[in-house]
Design a protein around this motif. Structure first.
Motif: not given
Length: 430
Positions: A106-114, A153-156, A160-162, A224-233
């Motif tokens: 779930f970590g890499p998936l959330s980095d890739r798709f949001g 549950n673990g991935g979600m 959620a914590f992030v 969506e997380s503004p930090r993630w959007l910002y990190s993706q350009g």
């Protein structure tokens, strides 16, 4: 400005972010119920065999077993006793196998798709598989459902914590992180109370899963997380997200304009991945320490908590005490994070693990014999606390926003930011 500077204008912890934080933090009660479910659902009641001869087969054993306690479990329904008793622990282990896989995926998936789509997908599947546990027609389906629940549950909960951290300013990360873990402990207490009043295991599994439906409906509208959007350009979308947070905070006149992210990848530039944790020396040793610390935390935490149902005395009280005994640790950690340094965290970690040695004896004061597994847990926890002292200080230090920042000292990054701020002010005045 960058996201941290923008949040200072938008509001690091405004009323909208507080509502988001409360919702994300309360989600941990649901996560705790799923994590602790096997303690009661897999509990083995007292029983007696009505024949003087020990049955040679499981089929014969089933005919002559009488359960004496007032609750049901998978052990009573499928007669998981004697040579079949291992299946209860197997189901519990499958849940944690799922946790391992989910955290990796779930970590890499959330980095890739949001963050938002991966989080909502995980929460939805968590609810579905949770009800699958409650209606499982046989042990095999039950065990499979626990594996799948653990995975999502673990991935979600990781995503959620992030999200809990990324929606607020960094000066509130210690608070939101501590609250998340604090409410998980309270969730263990809540689960023991629910289990006390609901003695049928299928009803208990269904009731413990129902809050997931409510939380899924509450989270559908989150941005969506503004930090993630910002990190993706995706700077414009990040600006829109920050403007939305500003409006919900009551700051209607705030205008946000972000500078290009220094860590944004350019065309043809290779993407960063998990292997970068091993490629860069700075990340390599930090990752190794954190992996060991979290391994120790999981070993001690779940080793103690999942043992609650096996201790003498009232099993529901034992579970509740395991949740309550860790509650004071989080305000203590929060104090060290805000007022002191990583040494404080190391000392706090060691204190919590020493408390872990004593925790098994709290539910049943009659049992004062020391137990070797708990001593091992304590030693492992203390070693993790000492290793935590080797991690870099973050108090009042600028955050590394890219791989390149790792090669620049925190002092230099702070000085660069100060110079840019002065230059910006001079440019505005002129």
């Amino acid at each position: 400005m960058d996201v941290d500077a923008a949040l200072l204008s938008v509001g690091e912890f405004g009323r909208y972010q507080k509502r988001l934080t409360v919702t994300f933090v309360l989600l941990q009660i649901y996560v705790a119920c799923q994590s602790m479910l096997i303690i009661l659902v897999g509990a083995q009641p007292k029983y007696r065999i009505t024949t003087p001869e020990v049955p040679s087969t499981h089929e014969e054993l089933v005919k002559h077993v009488v359960f004496e306690d007032d609750f049901t479990s998978i052990a009573t329904e499928w007669y998981l006793i004697k040579q079949e008793a291992y299946k209860v622990n197997l189901a519990g282990s499958l849940f944690f196998v799922g946790l391992l896989i989910g955290n990796i995926l779930f970590g890499p998936l959330s980095d890739r798709f949001g963050r938002k789509p991966i989080f909502l997908t995980g929460l939805f599947l968590d609810v579905v598989f949770g009800f699958m546990t409650a209606i499982a027609p046989n042990y095999e389906v039950f065990a499979l459902s626990r594996l799948l629940v653990g995975l999502v549950n673990g991935g979600m909960s990781l995503v959620a914590f992030v999200l809990t951290q990324e929606f607020v300013g960094k000066s509130y990360w210690a608070l939101t992180g501590s609250l998340t873990n604090l409410v998980f402990a309270i969730g263990i207490v809540a689960f023991s109370v629910i289990g006390y009043y609901i003695r049928d295991w299928r009803t208990l599994a269904a009731v413990a899963n129902c809050p997931g439906v409510v939380f899924f409906l509450l989270f559908i509208t989150i941005p969506e997380s503004p930090r993630w959007l910002y990190s993706q350009g995706r700077t414009e979308e990040a600006e829109e997200g920050l403007q939305y947070i500003a409006r919900r905070n009551g700051n209607e006149k705030i205008f946000v304009q972000l500078k290009p992210c220094a860590g944004t990848l350019k065309a043809g530039q290779p993407t960063h991945g998990v292997m970068d944790l091993m490629r860069y020396p700075t990340l390599r040793w930090r990752t190794a320490i954190l992996m060991y610390v979290w391994y120790v935390c999981s070993l001690v935490y779940y080793g103690l908590t999942l043992n609650a149902g096996e201790l003498k005395g009232n099993r529901y009280l034992n579970i509740a005490l395991y949740g309550l005994v860790e509650v004071p640790a989080f305000p203590l950690c929060l104090y060290f994070i805000d007022k002191s340094w990583n040494a404080g965290l190391g000392i706090c970690s060691m204190s919590c693990r020493i408390g872990g040695i004593l925790a098994p004896f709290v539910p049943s004061l009659r049992s004062l014999n020391p137990s070797m597994p708990f001593i091992v847990f304590g030693i492992a926890g203390m070693s993790g606390g000492f290793l935590g002292l080797l991690l870099p200080e973050t108090l009042n230090k600028p955050i590394a926003e890219s791989i390149e920042d790792l090669h620049t000292s925190a002092y230099q990054r702070l000085e660069d930011k100060r110079k840019k701020k002065v230059e910006s002010q001079e440019s505005t005045q002129s």
